[in-house]
Motif scaffolding. Structure first.
Motif, PDB file in Angstrom:
ATOM      1  N   LEU A 141       0.784  -1.177  -0.187  1.00 30.81           N
ATOM      2  CA  LEU A 141      -0.021  -0.062  -0.221  1.00 30.81           C
ATOM      3  C   LEU A 141       0.926   1.266  -0.033  1.00 30.81           C
ATOM      4  CD1 LEU A 141      -3.066   0.474   0.104  1.00 30.81           C
ATOM      5  CD2 LEU A 141      -2.877   0.865   2.574  1.00 30.81           C
ATOM      6  N   SER A 146      -2.430   4.518  -6.190  1.00 35.08           N
ATOM      7  CA  SER A 146      -3.824   4.007  -6.378  1.00 35.08           C
ATOM      8  C   SER A 146      -3.891   3.272  -7.616  1.00 35.08           C
ATOM      9  CB  SER A 146      -4.861   4.927  -6.310  1.00 35.08           C
ATOM     10  OG  SER A 146      -5.982   4.761  -6.839  1.00 35.08           O
ATOM     11  N   GLY A 147      -3.382   4.028  -8.832  1.00 32.42           N
ATOM     12  CA  GLY A 147      -3.410   3.514 -10.345  1.00 32.42           C
ATOM     13  C   GLY A 147      -2.620   2.380 -10.434  1.00 32.42           C
ATOM     14  N   ARG A 149      -1.475   0.272  -8.114  1.00 39.28           N
ATOM     15  CA  ARG A 149      -2.138  -1.011  -7.353  1.00 39.28           C
ATOM     16  C   ARG A 149      -3.189  -1.552  -8.012  1.00 39.28           C
ATOM     17  NH1 ARG A 149      -2.313   2.663  -2.889  1.00 39.28           N
ATOM     18  NH2 ARG A 149      -4.682   2.878  -2.771  1.00 39.28           N
ATOM     19  N   LEU A 150      -4.068  -0.843  -8.640  1.00 40.53           N
ATOM     20  CA  LEU A 150      -5.256  -1.353  -9.354  1.00 40.53           C
ATOM     21  C   LEU A 150      -4.509  -2.128 -10.524  1.00 40.53           C
ATOM     22  CD1 LEU A 150      -8.223  -1.503  -9.921  1.00 40.53           C
ATOM     23  CD2 LEU A 150      -7.943   0.523 -11.541  1.00 40.53           C
ATOM     24  N   TRP A 153      -2.890  -5.548  -9.368  1.00 40.36           N
ATOM     25  CA  TRP A 153      -3.794  -6.664  -9.038  1.00 40.36           C
ATOM     26  C   TRP A 153      -4.723  -7.012 -10.357  1.00 40.36           C
ATOM     27  CZ3 TRP A 153      -3.726  -9.610  -5.305  1.00 40.36           C
ATOM     28  CH2 TRP A 153      -3.225  -9.384  -4.157  1.00 40.36           C
ATOM     29  N   GLU A 232      -4.290  -8.841   3.618  1.00 44.36           N
ATOM     30  CA  GLU A 232      -4.782  -7.513   3.825  1.00 44.36           C
ATOM     31  C   GLU A 232      -6.376  -7.424   4.260  1.00 44.36           C
ATOM     32  OE1 GLU A 232      -4.258  -4.521   3.555  1.00 44.36           O
ATOM     33  OE2 GLU A 232      -6.225  -3.711   3.122  1.00 44.36           O
ATOM     34  N   ALA A 236      -7.459  -5.509   7.754  1.00 41.73           N
ATOM     35  CA  ALA A 236      -8.473  -4.720   7.629  1.00 41.73           C
ATOM     36  C   ALA A 236      -9.630  -5.351   8.886  1.00 41.73           C
ATOM     37  CB  ALA A 236      -9.022  -4.784   6.237  1.00 41.73           C
TER      38      ALA A 236
ATOM     39  N   VAL D   9     -15.213  -3.183   3.344  1.00 42.88           N
ATOM     40  CA  VAL D   9     -15.121  -3.152   1.559  1.00 42.88           C
ATOM     41  C   VAL D   9     -14.332  -2.064   1.225  1.00 42.88           C
ATOM     42  CG1 VAL D   9     -16.401  -3.065  -0.387  1.00 42.88           C
ATOM     43  CG2 VAL D   9     -17.179  -4.668   1.412  1.00 42.88           C
ATOM     44  N   GLN D  10     -14.536  -0.779   1.976  1.00 38.99           N
ATOM     45  CA  GLN D  10     -13.766   0.556   1.755  1.00 38.99           C
ATOM     46  C   GLN D  10     -12.404   0.310   1.705  1.00 38.99           C
ATOM     47  OE1 GLN D  10     -16.107   3.280   4.236  1.00 38.99           O
ATOM     48  NE2 GLN D  10     -16.886   4.042   2.546  1.00 38.99           N
ATOM     49  N   GLU D  11     -12.178  -0.365   2.852  1.00 38.79           N
ATOM     50  CA  GLU D  11     -10.629  -0.806   3.009  1.00 38.79           C
ATOM     51  C   GLU D  11      -9.953  -1.532   2.111  1.00 38.79           C
ATOM     52  OE1 GLU D  11      -7.708  -0.325   5.120  1.00 38.79           O
ATOM     53  OE2 GLU D  11      -9.052   1.226   5.494  1.00 38.79           O
ATOM     54  N   LEU D  12     -10.762  -2.452   1.661  1.00 40.69           N
ATOM     55  CA  LEU D  12     -10.479  -3.819   0.600  1.00 40.69           C
ATOM     56  C   LEU D  12     -10.216  -2.917  -0.621  1.00 40.69           C
ATOM     57  CD1 LEU D  12      -9.917  -6.660  -0.230  1.00 40.69           C
ATOM     58  CD2 LEU D  12     -12.371  -6.866  -0.420  1.00 40.69           C
ATOM     59  N   LEU D  13     -11.155  -2.128  -1.080  1.00 39.19           N
ATOM     60  CA  LEU D  13     -11.426  -1.453  -2.379  1.00 39.19           C
ATOM     61  C   LEU D  13     -10.039  -0.343  -2.469  1.00 39.19           C
ATOM     62  CD1 LEU D  13     -14.819  -0.592  -3.059  1.00 39.19           C
ATOM     63  CD2 LEU D  13     -13.587  -2.393  -4.071  1.00 39.19           C
ATOM     64  N   LYS D  14      -9.598   0.281  -1.345  1.00 37.60           N
ATOM     65  CA  LYS D  14      -8.444   0.984  -1.317  1.00 37.60           C
ATOM     66  C   LYS D  14      -7.061   0.131  -1.397  1.00 37.60           C
ATOM     67  CE  LYS D  14      -5.736   3.788   2.046  1.00 37.60           C
ATOM     68  NZ  LYS D  14      -6.095   4.023   3.530  1.00 37.60           N
ATOM     69  N   PHE D  15      -7.212  -0.979  -1.025  1.00 36.82           N
ATOM     70  CA  PHE D  15      -5.977  -1.992  -1.248  1.00 36.82           C
ATOM     71  C   PHE D  15      -5.915  -2.309  -2.731  1.00 36.82           C
ATOM     72  CE2 PHE D  15      -4.014  -6.208  -1.254  1.00 36.82           C
ATOM     73  CZ  PHE D  15      -2.690  -5.622  -0.513  1.00 36.82           C
ATOM     74  N   MET D  16      -7.055  -2.268  -3.491  1.00 36.90           N
ATOM     75  CA  MET D  16      -7.218  -2.690  -4.936  1.00 36.90           C
ATOM     76  C   MET D  16      -7.002  -1.470  -5.636  1.00 36.90           C
ATOM     77  SD  MET D  16      -8.179  -5.939  -5.425  1.00 36.90           S
ATOM     78  CE  MET D  16      -7.184  -6.715  -4.333  1.00 36.90           C
ATOM     79  N   GLY D  17      -6.813  -0.226  -4.992  1.00 37.42           N
ATOM     80  CA  GLY D  17      -6.517   1.015  -6.049  1.00 37.42           C
ATOM     81  C   GLY D  17      -8.091   1.465  -6.426  1.00 37.42           C
ATOM     82  N   LEU D  18      -9.047   1.106  -5.826  1.00 38.51           N
ATOM     83  CA  LEU D  18     -10.357   1.481  -6.234  1.00 38.51           C
ATOM     84  C   LEU D  18     -10.932   2.339  -5.169  1.00 38.51           C
ATOM     85  CD1 LEU D  18     -11.631  -1.769  -8.069  1.00 38.51           C
ATOM     86  CD2 LEU D  18     -11.214   0.453  -9.118  1.00 38.51           C
ATOM     87  N   GLU D  19     -10.044   3.109  -4.369  1.00 36.52           N
ATOM     88  CA  GLU D  19     -10.735   3.937  -3.215  1.00 36.52           C
ATOM     89  C   GLU D  19     -11.524   5.097  -3.573  1.00 36.52           C
ATOM     90  OE1 GLU D  19      -7.557   3.843  -3.998  1.00 36.52           O
ATOM     91  OE2 GLU D  19      -6.105   5.085  -3.192  1.00 36.52           O
ATOM     92  N   HIS D  23     -19.453   4.694  -0.944  1.00 34.30           N
ATOM     93  CA  HIS D  23     -19.742   5.729   0.118  1.00 34.30           C
ATOM     94  C   HIS D  23     -21.098   5.358   1.003  1.00 34.30           C
ATOM     95  CE1 HIS D  23     -19.534   9.416   2.439  1.00 34.30           C
ATOM     96  NE2 HIS D  23     -20.986   9.582   2.163  1.00 34.30           N
TER      97      HIS D  23
END
Lengths: 270, 135, 906, 64
Positions: A141, A146-147, A149-150, A153, A232, A236, D9-19, D23
């Motif tokens: 992280l 962000s880009g 990471r996406l 994955w 992860e 979380a 899920v917000q945490e998870l999406l952040k990890f995936m780069g989809l933060e 909401h």
């Protein structure tokens, strides 16, 4: 070997009806259910560096006969898996006896013999475009925006051949019907699967459940760093709720309504 | 209750992945990948993971059936084989050998597959023969 | 009125504006208006005092704009005669008008508001849309930085008004308003409450106040002398004497006057017409043992009309009055009921979907924005739709009849109504389906009014597009709708009452008098409970005498079967069909009952401080009452008697107020003083909580010369032995000096403690809060119900309370129980959850999330099962199940996914 | 319950780069203005984030 003696005792004293361990057959270390009728087979008992989901096998047995007393060779991860399965009423702790095997290093023992302790080799291409097996979620992280990471994955996920191995091997996946087979969520017969929905569904279902045994990553033919993903998930869950699956017998925060957790929705930052 | 594990090789395709059958009281219950197998190294595809399913499937055909008046009826092997032979012969006579094709399955043995292609080429007289696992 | 569809066009066009009294004059309304946004029925009314048509015969524009012809200027007030057996008066209160008190400045500055006005300011439906701003600011933008609340405006005051009583609710609402104001405010907001005694005596109220304190709300003990608007328009200046005795001046942006409750002149007039006796405060005169009965038999009263009280107590009294009103006319129950004839339901299971779509114009409400004919034409193209039409008003009676006709003629088996919210009209359309011989669950609604035409009024083309999307979604879901069936389960028309104290006996008597058999279970060997140990109520009623009468009534009533020395051993079943096993020392009895009322009471805690148990002069209230009852010689010899309040209450370990002790101590003190006028009586207190009419006895005590000393939690009185008496040492907060008093008797106002109800809670599937009190379904609106159907609570098991409140709650519980008992059967099913046993892996994740305890584990099959009688169809279990083994009928996954897919497929 | 799931899920999406794409807000039926504000703000936010990157990936994959 003490282990053999202990297992024999369990069977002979009728403390268990069957003992799940490993033995060598045709040169392969494979699981085996030892019984009192063939108690001498236990002389071949092995600890096996290849781990199989013995807890899942125990569930299979318990399903066929809920009163069956099962002995089981248990590593640390097995112990966590068992705790979780007790929590979710899939196994009855009164019917389970464990013989503990030293695996992950702990304050009690300095060495561990689990093959998962050695770092996995990550190829150069994967390092450049995908996700490193050995990265910690926090580092991942921190080190990628962000880009990136996406894209990393998505690179990993689009390799998925939907073999469902991660689910099939998972010792804590016990649902009779799986959301991953729900035609409205994951379209059947379509390859490659729509990213990232398959893996996100699984990741959400692992929340409060994953006991970090790593069998999924091991079973993945597409080399997707699943263990790191579910780490992860565990991070979380533990950060938000202070819950560590398999640590003790307590239902996950997602199954408890009420005041145990006081959260406020995150604000929307534009 | 007995529970043993039997190593085997996946019959779905030519790759030859090592599998491990979980056998509870003599009945196959689950397939696991054989971790120490040099070919698949503990991994399987979706077909391999479900290798055990057809053995005990209620849809599995356990004896010959012959369609009579639009319905499948149980028959003896002799009746079934004779009927098949009669019909194949007639089709071959009326439309030629290339009007027949044979599809064989990964779920039978190599020897049976060999026989099937021999039958197709030598007896029927066509090269229309194929196999489901042409990976 | 039947024709009004509340479209609001009339009010939009109406030219006459006046101050809106609902918003305390902070906003405006028209001459044709809905009095308040939650009004039921939602219909417009004309204010005949200002309407131009009615006053000057001009205008009449509303009649021209009304699309449904609902306006009738010729309508006249009509007189009606009703024949009734009982009357209940629930006329409420008016807020005290502080305009007459010059020193408070109300009316002199727009930012000095009453608490009612401030309530409207905070409300989302209020004059500023819930935005906290200064009323003086024309743009409604300027936010306040400091707000002050002045307590006891129009209460506990005989100088500036004549309301001697305490209004009981203002302390709590002021705390609530302060907390909410801080939540509303974007910047840090300084909130200060100026009070005499903080009377937060309700359930969980003290906790709320402590929370507010911790979050920075300031509590200043002071009666404010004057409130002066500053000449430089920089807020409002307040002058007051702080607890240390110094005069302070502080400026605030808004000053809220916590106005008290009083009875309006109109109510007093009506009471006089009915010959109902009122007390000094114009409240209905009641007694502790008949808290909802007026002086005229057959006329009952509830709510603030019988004395100042909060919402839960009002709700309890309302149910209680209903019970009292029906007790003596119960023989007439069901004599005027009419049966409805329902047409035979058509079996549609094997039919292909034939969907009928009815699109509503809602006058111009929808049709004015959305191209309805276009939507209808589009609906006809959708798969499965065999019929589509538009209606001017789908909800009107003639359209309903026509729809039923259309459904029958076209053999429709699914109905989609594209109109307004299912919240308001789904029951109506379901009835239409029933009338057409269809299962009522084969209906789906698309809300193209509230969700579309109203919010997208400026974009008609896109609104039409959205209407099509909504219709398409509804159609695709309706395709998958199934008939859902309800089954009738018989109700065992008898009750179990647990606990034979005042509350339990009252509940049992009320039920029995209404014709329902009652099993009354008491753990002890005799009835009466705590009340047997008490002396007098604050209204000087002799409690033991009253209790004795009550016990006689219970024993003599043929419908009540009493089990003494019995405990509940086992409980099975659910609402309407409970089965309980009772164990006495000799035998076991099994009882079938339809409902249960829990009235297990509470106990007086034994103090572990102030020398209690170590000195004969130190005793608790129950022990002191026994001296009073027996005219014990120890009392005659006592020259100095002291009371210490809050012993074990309102502390960290027990952060609740025991509610009754202030009144109890003061009443005992007055009694002592009456018997021996020369005795010195001292009361050590933290806040005196003689709420409501009880304030009068506090005043009486002060007038009699009883001495009151306030102490803080961190400087509690110290008690040491001295001969046959004890010495009490305390720091006097006015003198700032240590005071030492020798007394002969020290009475401790010991905490009231919950019983250990764990076993009972487990059996009845109810919960107890962290203090051990049983937890009701909703603290304000359902104070005698549990989340579990068919089980009710009353008395001190709920929270400490005086006898009148226990009795009110007990009657309320009986009344609530009768809503089930009066029916011969209950319907079960419909929109409930269903388990697919094939998919259930028995993980029990659903059981924890079910708020109604409707899910059980079937250990044999290792799957869960749902009790449709308890399931409320909330869907929490369906969301929690990882395998989709549980589905909510009428909202199953397929149906929802079909809707989502159809929405995405645009 | 919802707030727990969303927080996770917000945490998870952040990890995936989809933060930022998920909401949660509590809005009562009486708070029409708040609903409008939140939806408008969120729509604006999503619009500013640009087109859905996943759609592009999935379309590319379908094309082979």
């Amino acid at each position: 070997m003490d282990m053999v003696k202990a297992a024999k005792e369990l069977l002979l004293q009728d403390k268990v009806d069957i003992f799940l361990g490993y033995r060598k057959l045709d040169g392969h270390q494979i699981p085996h259910g030892f019984t009192k009728a063939h108690v001498d087979d236990l002389d071949q008992l092995e600890i096996s560096l290849n781990r199989y989901p013995l807890e899942k096998i125990a569930c299979d047995l318990a399903q066929k006969d809920p009163a069956l007393k099962i002995g089981i060779l248990a590593r640390d991860c097995s112990q966590r898996a068992l705790n979780l399965l007790y929590t979710w009423d899939q196994l009855n702790p009164e019917n389970i006896e464990t013989l503990t095997v030293n695996c992950c290093p702990s304050p009690l023992s300095t060495h561990g013999d689990c093959s998962y302790l050695t770092p996995k080799p990550t190829g150069d291409y994967k390092k450049a475009h995908g996700v490193d097996y050995n990265d910690s979620p926090k580092d991942f992280l921190a080190n990628h925006d962000s880009g990136e990471r996406l894209s990393r994955w998505m690179y990993e996920f689009q390799k998925c051949i939907k073999c469902y191995g991660c689910r099939n091997v998972c010792p804590v996946c016990f649902c009779k019907e799986c959301s991953l087979e729900h035609p409205n969520l994951v379209e059947p017969g379509v390859l490659p699967a729509e990213v990232p929905i398959f893996h996100l569904i699984r990741a959400t279902h692992m929340a409060g459940r994953c006991i970090d045994c790593g069998l999924c990553e091991d079973a993945c033919p597409a080399h997707i760093p699943l263990r790191m993903l579910y780490r992860e998930v565990n991070d979380a869950v533990s950060d938000i709720f202070g819950y560590v699956p398999g640590d003790h017998i307590e239902k996950s925060p997602f199954s408890i309504i009420g005041k145990t957790v006081e959260l406020t929705p995150a604000p929307m930052d534009v | 209750m007995d529970c043993e594990f039997v190593p085997s090789v996946c019959s779905y395709c030519g790759t030859g992945c090592g599998v491990l059958f979980e056998v509870i009281d003599g009945r196959i219950n689950r397939t696991l990948p054989l971790k120490s197998h040099p070919v698949n190294q503990g991994k399987l595809c979706i077909k391999g993971w479900n290798l055990h399913e057809y053995i005990n499937s209620y849809m599995r055909l356990k004896g010959p059936l012959v369609r009579e008046n639009g319905r499948l009826e149980k028959a003896t092997w002799d009746e079934a084989v004779n009927q098949a032979a009669r019909r194949f012969t007639r089709i071959k006579e009326e439309h030629g050998p290339d009007s027949i094709g044979v599809l064989v399955s990964a779920k039978i043995t190599n020897e049976e597959n060999y026989l099937a292609q021999k039958f197709t080429r030598a007896v029927i007289g066509t090269n229309n023969v194929d196999h489901c696992a042409r990976l | 009125m039947d024709k009004c569809i509340a479209c609001g066009l009339c009010a939009e066009k109406c030219p006459k504006k006046v101050d809106d009294e609902y918003n305390e004059g902070l906003g405006k309304r028209k001459a044709i208006y809905v009095p308040y946004s939650q009004a039921v029925p939602l219909k417009y009314a004309i204010d005949d005092t200002i309407c131009l048509k009615l006053t000057k015969d001009r205008c009449g524009i509303c009649e021209k704009t009304c699309p449904s012809g609902a306006i009738n200027f010729a309508d006249q007030a009509k007189e009606k005669t009703l024949n009734v057996g009982s009357i209940i008066l629930a006329m409420g209160f008016e807020s005290f008008d502080p305009s007459g008190i010059d020193s408070l400045g109300f009316g002199q500055h727009p930012d000095i508001v009453t608490s009612m006005g401030f309530e409207r300011i905070l409300s989302a439906t209020g004059p500023f849309g819930g935005h906290l701003c200064l009323p003086s600011d024309k743009d409604h933008e300027k936010a306040p930085k400091k707000i002050a609340w002045l307590q006891c405006v129009g209460s506990r005051d005989q100088n500036r008004c004549s309301n001697a009583y305490c209004s009981s609710v203002c302390c709590m609402y002021a705390v609530k308003q302060a907390v909410m104001a801080r939540e509303h405010s974007h910047d840090p907001l300084d909130c200060a409450i100026f009070y005499m005694d903080m009377r937060t005596h309700g359930k969980d109220f003290d906790r709320y106040m402590e929370g507010a304190k911790k979050n920075g709300v300031r509590f200043i003990q002071s009666r404010v002398h004057s409130v002066v608007p500053r000449l430089d328009h920089q807020g409002i200046e307040m002058r007051f004497i702080d607890p240390d005795g110094t005069i302070q001046t502080e400026n605030f942006d808004i000053v809220v006057l916590s106005t008290g409750l009083q009875i309006s002149a109109a109510c007093v007039d009506l009471a006089n017409t009915m010959n109902i006796e009122l007390d000094h405060g114009n409240f209905v005169k009641t007694d502790s043992f008949n808290p909802v009965s007026t002086s005229v038999p057959g006329i009952y009263a509830c709510g603030v009309f019988t004395g100042p009280k909060d919402i839960p107590q009002s709700v309890m009294e309302a149910s209680s009055a209903a019970a009292a009103a029906t007790e003596y006319i119960s023989s007439a129950r069901h004599t005027l009921t009419k049966e409805i004839v329902i047409p035979q339901e058509r079996d549609t299971e094997y039919e292909l979907p034939k969907i009928g779509v009815f699109v509503c114009n809602c006058g111009t409400n929808i049709g004015g924005v959305i191209d309805v004919p276009d939507v209808v034409a589009y609906a006809r193209t959708l798969p499965g739709v065999t019929y589509a039409e538009e209606n001017l008003f789908t909800c009107s009676q003639d359209t309903q009849d026509k729809m039923a006709q259309v459904i029958k003629e076209n053999h429709l088996n699914r109905v989609v109504v594209a109109a307004c919210s299912p919240k308001t009209h789904e029951p109506l359309f379901r009835q239409t389906l029933i009338n057409a011989g269809l299962n009522k669950h084969l209906l789906e609604m698309a809300n193209i009014r509230n969700h579309d035409s109203w919010v997208h009024a400026k974009e008609p083309a896109r609104a039409t597009q959205k209407a099509k999307h909504l219709v398409r979604m509804a159609v695709s879901k309706s395709m998958l709708l199934n008939s859902l069936f309800e089954t009738q389960l018989p109700v065992t028309q008898s009750a179990l009452v647990v606990g034979g104290g005042i509350a339990g006996m009252t509940a049992a008597l009320s039920l029995a008098r209404q014709g329902f058999p009652v099993s009354l279970v008491e753990r002890e060997q005799n009835l009466g409970g705590n009340a047997r140990k008490l002396f007098h109520t604050y209204m000087d009623e002799d409690i033991p005498v009253q209790v004795k009468t009550m016990i006689h009534q219970v024993n003599d009533h043929p419908m009540i079967h009493t089990y003494l020395g019995a405990v509940i051993e086992h409980l099975d079943g659910f609402v309407g069909n409970f089965n309980t096993t009772l164990a006495t020392s000799e035998s076991k009895v099994t009882i079938d009952h339809g409902v249960a009322i829990l009235a297990t009471g509470a106990v007086e805690a034994k103090p572990d401080e102030y020398l209690y148990g170590n000195h004969d002069a130190v005793m608790t209230h129950l022990e002191f009452d026994s001296l009073l009852r027996k005219n014990d010689p120890m009392l005659d010899g006592a020259e100095d008697i002291a009371f210490i309040q809050c012993v074990g209450s309102r502390e960290e370990a027990h952060p609740y107020c025991s509610k009754v002790c202030c009144t109890h101590s003061i009443h005992s003190a007055v009694e002592v003083k009456k018997r021996n006028p020369n005795a010195n009586v001292y009361i050590f207190y933290r806040d005196i909580r003689t709420y409501g009419k009880r304030e009068l006895i506090y005043k009486q005590a002060r007038d009699m010369g009883i001495l009151f000393f306030r102490y803080d939690l961190n400087s509690k009185p110290r008690v040491t032995p001295s001969g046959t008496g004890v010495t009490i040492r305390i720091l006097d907060h006015i003198l700032k000096m240590p005071v030492s008093i020798d007394v002969d008797i020290l009475c401790l106002a010991s905490r009231i403690e919950a019983r250990d109800n764990q076993a009972l809670a487990q059996a009845f599937k109810i919960t107890c809060d962290s203090d051990g009190w049983m937890l009701e379904a909703h603290q304000k609106l359902r104070p005698v119900d549990f989340a579990t159907d068919g089980v009710f609570l009353c008395g001190m098991a709920h929270y400490p309370k005086p006898i009148d409140e226990s009795i009110a709650q007990a009657k309320a519980a009986a009344s609530r129980a009768i809503t089930t008992l009066a029916r011969s059967s209950i319907s079960v099913g419909g929109v409930v959850s269903r388990v697919n046993e094939q998919l259930c892996s028995g993980c029990q994740g659903c059981i924890e999330v079910c708020p109604y305890n409707a899910i059980q584990m079937n250990e044999k099959k290792h799957v869960v099962s749902i009790n449709a009688a308890l399931c409320k169809g909330c869907g929490a279990c369906a969301a929690a199940c990882p395998s989709e083994a549980l589905t909510l009928e009428g909202f199953n996954n397929e149906q929802i996914y079909a809707q989502i897919k159809s929405a995405m497929g645009a | 319950m919802t707030v727990k799931r969303i927080a996770f899920v917000q945490e998870l999406l952040k990890f995936m780069g989809l933060e930022g794409r998920l909401h949660l807000e509590w809005i009562s039926s009486a708070e029409a203005q708040k609903y409008v504000d939140v939806v408008t703000k969120f729509t604006e936010k999503i619009r500013n984030m640009g087109p859905n990157p996943l759609r592009a990936i999935n379309e590319m994959k379908k094309a082979g």
